[in-house]
Write an enzyme that holds these catalytic residues in place. Structure first.
Site, PDB file in Angstrom:
ATOM      1  N   ASP A 132       5.557 -13.869   0.165  1.00 46.01           N
ATOM      2  CA  ASP A 132       4.300 -13.787   0.927  1.00 46.01           C
ATOM      3  C   ASP A 132       3.281 -14.637   0.162  1.00 46.01           C
ATOM      4  OD1 ASP A 132       1.776 -13.034   1.865  1.00 46.01           O
ATOM      5  OD2 ASP A 132       2.121 -10.883   1.828  1.00 46.01           O
ATOM      6  N   GLU A 136       9.419  -7.670  -0.655  1.00 46.40           N
ATOM      7  CA  GLU A 136       8.402  -8.695  -0.460  1.00 46.40           C
ATOM      8  C   GLU A 136       7.604  -8.901  -1.745  1.00 46.40           C
ATOM      9  OE1 GLU A 136       6.028  -7.775   2.996  1.00 46.40           O
ATOM     10  OE2 GLU A 136       4.528  -9.287   2.514  1.00 46.40           O
ATOM     11  N   ASP A 162       7.023  -3.772  -0.178  1.00 41.11           N
ATOM     12  CA  ASP A 162       6.131  -4.887  -0.540  1.00 41.11           C
ATOM     13  C   ASP A 162       5.412  -4.531  -1.840  1.00 41.11           C
ATOM     14  OD1 ASP A 162       4.365  -6.993  -0.702  1.00 41.11           O
ATOM     15  OD2 ASP A 162       3.357  -6.612   1.216  1.00 41.11           O
ATOM     16  N   LYS A 164       4.448   0.038   0.706  1.00 42.32           N
ATOM     17  CA  LYS A 164       3.930  -0.656  -0.472  1.00 42.32           C
ATOM     18  C   LYS A 164       4.489   0.045  -1.705  1.00 42.32           C
ATOM     19  CE  LYS A 164       0.936  -3.563   1.434  1.00 42.32           C
ATOM     20  NZ  LYS A 164       1.043  -5.017   1.261  1.00 42.32           N
ATOM     21  N   SER A 204       3.179  -1.298   8.345  1.00 38.62           N
ATOM     22  CA  SER A 204       3.054  -1.388   6.895  1.00 38.62           C
ATOM     23  C   SER A 204       2.244  -0.195   6.410  1.00 38.62           C
ATOM     24  CB  SER A 204       2.354  -2.694   6.527  1.00 38.62           C
ATOM     25  OG  SER A 204       2.076  -2.736   5.146  1.00 38.62           O
ATOM     26  N   LYS A 207       1.785 -15.996   7.125  1.00 38.48           N
ATOM     27  CA  LYS A 207       0.450 -15.523   7.510  1.00 38.48           C
ATOM     28  C   LYS A 207      -0.364 -16.758   7.843  1.00 38.48           C
ATOM     29  CE  LYS A 207       0.355 -11.292   4.780  1.00 38.48           C
ATOM     30  NZ  LYS A 207      -0.095 -10.674   3.519  1.00 38.48           N
ATOM     31  N   GLY A 251       0.590  -9.406   8.212  1.00 38.25           N
ATOM     32  CA  GLY A 251      -0.708  -8.933   8.686  1.00 38.25           C
ATOM     33  C   GLY A 251      -1.694  -8.867   7.535  1.00 38.25           C
ATOM     34  N   LYS A 298       7.608  -0.663   6.563  1.00 40.68           N
ATOM     35  CA  LYS A 298       7.365  -1.308   5.269  1.00 40.68           C
ATOM     36  C   LYS A 298       6.506  -0.377   4.431  1.00 40.68           C
ATOM     37  CE  LYS A 298       4.235  -5.072   3.987  1.00 40.68           C
ATOM     38  NZ  LYS A 298       3.879  -6.454   4.335  1.00 40.68           N
TER      39      LYS A 298
HETATM   40  O1  OSB Z   1      -0.839  -3.998   8.617  1.00 44.30           O
HETATM   41  C1  OSB Z   1      -1.144  -5.114   8.189  1.00 44.30           C
HETATM   42  O2  OSB Z   1      -1.998  -5.831   8.725  1.00 44.30           O
HETATM   43  C2  OSB Z   1      -0.433  -5.645   6.971  1.00 44.30           C
HETATM   44  C3  OSB Z   1      -0.607  -4.785   5.778  1.00 44.30           C
HETATM   45  C4  OSB Z   1      -0.169  -5.459   4.511  1.00 44.30           C
HETATM   46  O3  OSB Z   1       0.957  -5.255   4.123  1.00 44.30           O
HETATM   47  C5  OSB Z   1      -1.162  -6.239   3.770  1.00 44.30           C
HETATM   48  C6  OSB Z   1      -2.482  -5.896   3.980  1.00 44.30           C
HETATM   49  C7  OSB Z   1      -3.484  -6.533   3.290  1.00 44.30           C
HETATM   50  C8  OSB Z   1      -3.172  -7.540   2.418  1.00 44.30           C
HETATM   51  C9  OSB Z   1      -1.862  -7.904   2.193  1.00 44.30           C
HETATM   52  C10 OSB Z   1      -0.835  -7.281   2.880  1.00 44.30           C
HETATM   53  C11 OSB Z   1       0.541  -7.794   2.609  1.00 44.30           C
HETATM   54  O4  OSB Z   1       1.373  -8.021   3.493  1.00 44.30           O
HETATM   55  O5  OSB Z   1       0.827  -8.083   1.460  1.00 44.30           O
HETATM   56 MG    MG Z   2       2.786  -8.827   1.507  1.00 45.42          MG
END
Ligand code: OSB
Ligand code: MG
Length: 369
Positions: free
Chosen positions: A240, A215, A190, A165, A137, A264, A292, A163
């Protein structure tokens, strides 16, 4: 088992590189670790995934500490527990929500249970995979070129799902360039709730990038608007933030708000509930993957064990330790090779906790008995 002693710590670990979402930037990760000891001296570990501020959900590491200290620990300490499922099904039923706080202690109970029954946490959960597939991510960057360079590096490392953001202003152009440069790789986006139904025309344009999924495009507590949006989109929506329980998952699936669920452990209140959502989705033909939260090695170990369940058919966000930390708090560290992580076979979470490193990152700790 009976838990006789608990230690809660606040740790602060510096991230290798800052992580930016639609809500802001993290340079370091503050989180709680919980160490539980049972009457035989078996030690179990749990990690709270709550952040320092309540941007992702309403919990923070200090609300977690408060809920643990004043409610969850008094309910659980010295109580006979035959199976970890009892934690959410019997012991914590009088406490609403605060899922990340509940999950912190439940994770440690699962770790102890696995050790006492002489199996790995993955086996204790009923998982069968010997290796799990993971993606990466990538946070919002200041320039598209920087993102392309990063993605190029991760693709070379073997990560098979990327992924990114997104947020208004960092979406169409970014995905267009990324798809152009990497025509074949699995890409997903995401939004962490950065859009509303008013952005439907923009969101429809994402269909042309052949994304694996989008997402949580809409509000963090929504399942109605997501159903409207899914009706208009070819790209599968993955929820999520909106999913906190099996009940939430059932309602979202029945409404058609989501075609994929990101599970999660912390967000749903622990491994028992995570497994229930997994089982329900398996029956309904909804693929799941493990999200994550920039976890340390302990949270990462729990994620790996959960991902061994069969309906985790899509790569998760649990990348290798070296993606996040100069030094992780477990030995060995989590290694992703060619996009796969080997599932440890040793008892419990399968990694040793490096107490010296834990001590080094500890800002505050308190003991309960
Ligand atoms: O690499 C990771 O641990 C996930 C990174 C990530 O997308 C995320 C990190 C922090 C809070 C929310 C998210 C998410 O999935 O929305
Ligand atoms: Mg997310």
């Amino acid at each position: 088992m009976k838990i006789t002693d608990i230690t809660i710590r606040h740790l602060q670990m510096e991230l290798k590189s800052p992580f930016t979402t639609s809500f802001g930037t993290f340079k370091s990760r503050d989180f709680l670790l919980l160490e539980a000891v049972d009457e035989n001296g078996t030690i179990g570990w749990g990690e709270s995934v709550a952040f320092h501020s309540p941007w992702y959900n309403e919990e923070t590491l200090y609300t977690n500490w408060h809920i643990l200290e004043d409610f969850l620990i008094p309910l659980l300490i010295n109580k006979e527990i035959r199976h970890p499922d009892e934690v959410s099904e019997k012991i914590f039923t009088s406490i609403r929500k605060n899922n990340m706080a509940k999950s912190t202690i439940e994770g440690a109970i699962w770790d102890i249970y696995a050790q006492q029954t002489n199996q790995s946490l993955a086996d204790a959960l009923g998982g069968k995979k010997e290796q799990i597939e993971v993606g990466i991510s990538i946070g919002i960057q200041s320039k598209i070129d920087d993102l392309i360079t990063l993605v190029d590096g991760y693709v070379r490392e073997g990560y098979k799902r990327i992924k990114v953001k997104i947020k208004p202003g960092w979406d169409i152009e970014v995905l267009h360039e990324l798809r152009n440069r990497f025509p074949k790789i699995a890409i997903m986006a995401d939004a962490n709730s950065a859009y509303s139904l008013e952005d439907i025309d923009l969101l429809k344009q994402l269909d042309k990038f052949d994304l694996m999924m989008i997402e949580q495009p809409l509000a963090s507590d929504d399942i109605i608007d997501h159903a409207h949006l899914q009706n208009e989109l070819k790209t599968p929506i993955c929820l999520d933030e909106s999913i906190h329980s099996l009940e939430d998952a059932r309602k979202a699936v029945e409404l058609g708000s989501t075609k994929i669920i990101n599970i999660k452990i912390g967000r749903v209140g622990g491994l028992t509930e995570a497994k229930k959502i997994h089982d329900y989705c398996e029956k309904k033909g909804i693929p799941v993957w493990c999200g994550g939260m920039l976890e340390s090695g302990i949270g990462r170990a729990h994620n790996i064990a959960l991902t061994t369940l069969p309906n985790f058919t899509l790569p998760g966000d649990t990348a290798g330790s070296n993606h996040y930390w100069k030094r992780d708090i477990i030995v060995p560290e989590v290694v992703a090779s060619n996009g796969f992580i080997e599932v440890p076979k040793t008892v419990g979470i399968g990694f040793k906790v490096n107490q010296e490193v834990v001590e080094e990152f500890t800002i505050k700790k308190k003991h309960y008995r």
